[in-house]
Design an enzyme around this catalytic site. Sequence first.
Site, short mmCIF file in Angstrom:
data_model
loop_
_atom_site.label_atom_id
_atom_site.label_comp_id
_atom_site.label_asym_id
_atom_site.label_seq_id
_atom_site.Cartn_x
_atom_site.Cartn_y
_atom_site.Cartn_z
N PHE A 117 0.86 -1.18 0.00
CA PHE A 117 0.00 0.00 0.00
C PHE A 117 0.90 1.23 0.00
O PHE A 117 1.73 1.41 0.89
CB PHE A 117 -0.93 0.02 1.22
CG PHE A 117 -1.85 1.21 1.22
CD1 PHE A 117 -2.91 1.28 0.33
CD2 PHE A 117 -1.64 2.27 2.09
CE1 PHE A 117 -3.76 2.39 0.31
CE2 PHE A 117 -2.48 3.39 2.07
CZ PHE A 117 -3.54 3.44 1.18
N ASP A 126 -18.40 0.64 3.94
CA ASP A 126 -18.51 2.02 3.44
C ASP A 126 -19.92 2.30 2.90
O ASP A 126 -20.48 3.37 3.15
CB ASP A 126 -17.48 2.26 2.33
CG ASP A 126 -16.05 2.14 2.83
OD1 ASP A 126 -15.82 2.37 4.04
OD2 ASP A 126 -15.16 1.81 2.02
#
Length: 328
Positions: A116, A257
Amino acid sequence: MSLLVAGSIATDHLMSFPGRFSDSLVVDQLDKLSVSFLVEDLEVRRGGCAANICFGLGNLGLRPVLVGAVGEDFADYRAWLQRHNVDCDSVHVSETRHTARFVCTNDSAHAQIASFYAGAMSESREIELKPIVDRVGEPDYVIIGPDDPQGMLRHTEECRQRGYRFLADPSQQLAFGDGDLIRPLIDGAEILFSNEYEASLITQKTGWSAEEVLSRVGTWVVTLGPAGVRIDRQGEESVVVQAVPEIEKVEPTGVGDAFRAGFLAALSWGLGHERAAQLGCLLAVYVVEQVGTQEYEISRSAFLARCAATYGDEAVADFEPHLETIRP
Ligand SMILES: Nc1ncnc2c1ncn2[C@@H]1O[C@H](COP(=O)(O)OP(=O)(O)OP(=O)(O)O)[C@@H](O)[C@H]1O
Ligand SMILES: [Mg+2]
């Protein structure tokens, strides 16, 4: 009035390797490791928690304001979000770093090698909310999702100082952060969001009991995966809202989300927490049924039919007037 959604904005680059990584690793040569895998497939997906939440809100006809930091490479992604009703005018564009990127290769045995790159995300600590509020109007709510930890702290602190109602959604950063980071991110939140595992991380790392957490936040919303969601408030019985049965389970990334987007939409329409949780679950099930976090589309009639089947006609009556702008 406005809705500010702060948090990560990222793209995911996902590749699949048809063989097994382990066949190419020579254990006594690992100090000279240099391997390259010929992959079959590359998928580039839009993601990042704040962008996912905004996408959900935009789909429900709201106009959320995205707050986060990106690189010069954001142009296509920006156009996509704008087409879905997201206000991107306050997104900070870094002059030197690329937009955050998750690069991941899976092999045929489900082993994974991933990296990441936070990149521009670390500049979210340079964002002040006040000028954004001056542009778009006083916020109904500011949701602070996983992001650069210094940025999360800064936004939360600013909300407390200026009296903006904020919702704490530290999610992935709970694994990384210690109690000194997590306590100030939660204290004084109107609502705290987490899943069950994160709920344990919160109590463990803050050293606060569940009761003590509840004394510091208005409401704690704990999502339970396919079992739905639990709403806890100090001194009250928990309320459990069941999930919407999925038609087909494809891939769950991003459900959390989407749930938050539905919840927040209902709050901004003035509905109560139970209705908000229902709308959250309705939106979340669309993500379960798709690969990718921003690939679903909702049509009003199908959405309301699903709502009726799980939560009844009264829920439909509460949601319907607010969904007039979305596709029939
Ligand atoms: N299999 C499922 N079928 C229907 N709804 C689901 C399913 N899994 C999750 N949901 C819905 O999504 C909500 C959030 O799910 P969950 O608790 O798994 O979030 P999460 O762990 O934060 O996920 P992620 O971080 O991967 O997005 C649940 O409250 C539920 O409404
Ligand atoms: Mg989550």
